[in-house]
Motif scaffolding. Structure first.
Motif, PDB file in Angstrom:
ATOM      1  N   TYR A  78      -2.994   7.495  -2.338  1.00  0.00           N
ATOM      2  CA  TYR A  78      -3.450   6.758  -3.520  1.00  0.00           C
ATOM      3  C   TYR A  78      -3.716   5.276  -3.229  1.00  0.00           C
ATOM      4  O   TYR A  78      -3.497   4.417  -4.068  1.00  0.00           O
ATOM      5  CB  TYR A  78      -2.458   6.914  -4.678  1.00  0.00           C
ATOM      6  N   ASN A  79      -4.204   5.003  -2.025  1.00  0.00           N
ATOM      7  CA  ASN A  79      -4.584   3.627  -1.694  1.00  0.00           C
ATOM      8  C   ASN A  79      -5.915   3.591  -0.944  1.00  0.00           C
ATOM      9  O   ASN A  79      -6.166   2.686  -0.156  1.00  0.00           O
ATOM     10  CB  ASN A  79      -3.483   2.929  -0.885  1.00  0.00           C
ATOM     11  N   TYR A 123      -1.900  -4.962 -13.134  1.00  0.00           N
ATOM     12  CA  TYR A 123      -1.584  -3.707 -12.461  1.00  0.00           C
ATOM     13  C   TYR A 123      -2.481  -3.535 -11.237  1.00  0.00           C
ATOM     14  O   TYR A 123      -3.690  -3.772 -11.314  1.00  0.00           O
ATOM     15  CB  TYR A 123      -1.815  -2.512 -13.393  1.00  0.00           C
ATOM     16  N   LEU A 124      -1.876  -3.140 -10.120  1.00  0.00           N
ATOM     17  CA  LEU A 124      -2.657  -2.689  -8.977  1.00  0.00           C
ATOM     18  C   LEU A 124      -2.994  -1.223  -9.212  1.00  0.00           C
ATOM     19  O   LEU A 124      -2.100  -0.415  -9.505  1.00  0.00           O
ATOM     20  CB  LEU A 124      -1.860  -2.843  -7.683  1.00  0.00           C
ATOM     21  N   LEU A 125      -4.267  -0.881  -9.105  1.00  0.00           N
ATOM     22  CA  LEU A 125      -4.726   0.483  -9.360  1.00  0.00           C
ATOM     23  C   LEU A 125      -5.309   1.048  -8.076  1.00  0.00           C
ATOM     24  O   LEU A 125      -6.287   0.510  -7.542  1.00  0.00           O
ATOM     25  CB  LEU A 125      -5.777   0.486 -10.468  1.00  0.00           C
ATOM     26  N   GLY A 126      -4.705   2.118  -7.553  1.00  0.00           N
ATOM     27  CA  GLY A 126      -5.145   2.702  -6.296  1.00  0.00           C
ATOM     28  C   GLY A 126      -5.671   4.115  -6.481  1.00  0.00           C
ATOM     29  O   GLY A 126      -5.041   4.935  -7.149  1.00  0.00           O
ATOM     30  N   PHE A 127      -6.824   4.399  -5.872  1.00  0.00           N
ATOM     31  CA  PHE A 127      -7.464   5.714  -5.975  1.00  0.00           C
ATOM     32  C   PHE A 127      -7.175   6.571  -4.751  1.00  0.00           C
ATOM     33  O   PHE A 127      -7.061   6.065  -3.632  1.00  0.00           O
ATOM     34  CB  PHE A 127      -8.984   5.560  -6.097  1.00  0.00           C
ATOM     35  N   ALA A 161      -6.858  10.866 -13.470  1.00  0.00           N
ATOM     36  CA  ALA A 161      -6.383  12.007 -12.691  1.00  0.00           C
ATOM     37  C   ALA A 161      -6.202  11.700 -11.216  1.00  0.00           C
ATOM     38  O   ALA A 161      -5.425  12.381 -10.537  1.00  0.00           O
ATOM     39  CB  ALA A 161      -7.364  13.177 -12.841  1.00  0.00           C
ATOM     40  N   SER A 162      -6.900  10.684 -10.709  1.00  0.00           N
ATOM     41  CA  SER A 162      -6.939  10.462  -9.257  1.00  0.00           C
ATOM     42  C   SER A 162      -6.501   9.067  -8.849  1.00  0.00           C
ATOM     43  O   SER A 162      -6.886   8.580  -7.789  1.00  0.00           O
ATOM     44  CB  SER A 162      -8.358  10.722  -8.732  1.00  0.00           C
ATOM     45  N   ALA A 163      -5.717   8.401  -9.688  1.00  0.00           N
ATOM     46  CA  ALA A 163      -5.256   7.050  -9.354  1.00  0.00           C
ATOM     47  C   ALA A 163      -3.804   6.868  -9.786  1.00  0.00           C
ATOM     48  O   ALA A 163      -3.309   7.574 -10.668  1.00  0.00           O
ATOM     49  CB  ALA A 163      -6.139   5.996 -10.022  1.00  0.00           C
ATOM     50  N   ARG A 164      -3.152   5.922  -9.140  1.00  0.00           N
ATOM     51  CA  ARG A 164      -1.802   5.520  -9.522  1.00  0.00           C
ATOM     52  C   ARG A 164      -1.738   3.998  -9.560  1.00  0.00           C
ATOM     53  O   ARG A 164      -2.548   3.332  -8.929  1.00  0.00           O
ATOM     54  CB  ARG A 164      -0.762   6.079  -8.545  1.00  0.00           C
ATOM     55  N   LEU A 206       0.819  -1.207   0.000  1.00  0.00           N
ATOM     56  CA  LEU A 206       0.000   0.000   0.000  1.00  0.00           C
ATOM     57  C   LEU A 206       0.857   1.263   0.000  1.00  0.00           C
ATOM     58  O   LEU A 206       0.489   2.276  -0.600  1.00  0.00           O
ATOM     59  CB  LEU A 206      -0.933   0.007   1.211  1.00  0.00           C
ATOM     60  N   ALA A 207       2.008   1.208   0.647  1.00  0.00           N
ATOM     61  CA  ALA A 207       2.885   2.380   0.709  1.00  0.00           C
ATOM     62  C   ALA A 207       3.476   2.727  -0.656  1.00  0.00           C
ATOM     63  O   ALA A 207       3.866   3.879  -0.895  1.00  0.00           O
ATOM     64  CB  ALA A 207       4.003   2.141   1.716  1.00  0.00           C
ATOM     65  N   LEU A 208       3.534   1.756  -1.565  1.00  0.00           N
ATOM     66  CA  LEU A 208       4.143   1.987  -2.876  1.00  0.00           C
ATOM     67  C   LEU A 208       3.284   2.860  -3.790  1.00  0.00           C
ATOM     68  O   LEU A 208       3.796   3.438  -4.750  1.00  0.00           O
ATOM     69  CB  LEU A 208       4.413   0.648  -3.570  1.00  0.00           C
ATOM     70  N   PHE A 209       1.991   2.960  -3.499  1.00  0.00           N
ATOM     71  CA  PHE A 209       1.112   3.726  -4.385  1.00  0.00           C
ATOM     72  C   PHE A 209       1.466   5.215  -4.423  1.00  0.00           C
ATOM     73  O   PHE A 209       1.223   5.888  -5.421  1.00  0.00           O
ATOM     74  CB  PHE A 209      -0.346   3.558  -3.972  1.00  0.00           C
ATOM     75  N   ALA A 210       2.028   5.735  -3.353  1.00  0.00           N
ATOM     76  CA  ALA A 210       2.348   7.163  -3.301  1.00  0.00           C
ATOM     77  C   ALA A 210       3.311   7.565  -4.412  1.00  0.00           C
ATOM     78  O   ALA A 210       3.310   8.715  -4.866  1.00  0.00           O
ATOM     79  CB  ALA A 210       2.930   7.525  -1.937  1.00  0.00           C
TER      80      ALA A 210
END
Length: 209
Positions: free
Chosen positions: A164-165, A152-156, A140-143, A34-38
């Motif tokens: 971004y998780n 791909y893991l997609l986090g909003f 615009a609001s996800a990584r 989860l920390a990787l989404f930033a």
């Protein structure tokens, strides 16, 4: 575009991070993931074929939301274990975590622009409360985090902490590089083909003399 329910039952899930009301699929996610989404990828994702599978992996947002693609809703993000329930029942499960939907009849190279619609949230601390509904585009609001093999893991991000998780999904059958269209085989002009045919006949006639 079609949407069908793929195989998959409610997954094993647990709170992660500092929120007791969060629920995430423990088979796919951890606090470290989860920390990787930033610092995740921000470019668009594209379909690599006519089908893409989307699997819901969890949320740490207080408010209920739904994910949609080109109109049809795919998941309700806190179904069965909303924020109010989670505060009094630490073992409640979100029944949509682990389930998947298959998007079909897509054109290769379709931009995967998902929409997350989050509902108002009157409960919680002031930082958690939201007075009105909001919609967020994945462009615009996800990584994303590239797992390889088209997954791909997609986090909003639906708040203000840029983690971004807040809601996380697994997208399979995608790429961050726009697929190149198949190049058509060039056709020779009709006149060239006719000339080549006449030349071949003339040569054949000449060799028989």
């Amino acid at each position: 575009m079609t949407v069908t329910e793929a195989e998959g039952d409610t997954a094993a899930q647990a709170p992660m991070g500092s929120s007791s009301y969060s629920r995430f699929d423990t088979d796919w996610l951890s606090d470290a993931t989860l920390a990787l989404f930033a610092t995740g990828g921000t470019s668009p994702l594209f379909a690599t074929s006519s089908t893409v599978e989307v699997r819901y992996l969890g949320t740490q947002a207080t408010r209920e939301a739904s994910l949609s693609f080109q109109g049809p809703a795919l998941f309700d993000t806190r179904s069965g274990c909303n924020f109010a329930t989670a505060l009094v029942d630490e073992f409640c499960l979100i029944d949509s975590i682990g389930t998947a939907r298959t998007l079909g009849d897509l054109a290769t190279g379709t931009t995967l622009d998902f929409t997350l619609t989050a509902q108002p949230q009157p409960l919680g601390s002031p930082i958690d409360q939201r007075a009105s509904a909001e919609s967020f585009s994945s462009l615009a609001s996800a990584r994303w985090i590239d797992l390889g093999g088209g997954q791909y893991l997609l986090g909003f991000e639906e708040g203000n902490d840029a983690s971004y998780n807040d809601m996380v999904f697994l997208v399979s059958g995608a790429t961050a590089t726009l697929p190149s269209p198949a190049l058509p085989v060039p056709e020779l002009p009709t006149g060239w083909l006719l000339a080549a045919g006449l030349a071949a006949l003339a040569w054949r006639h000449h060799t028989r003399r």
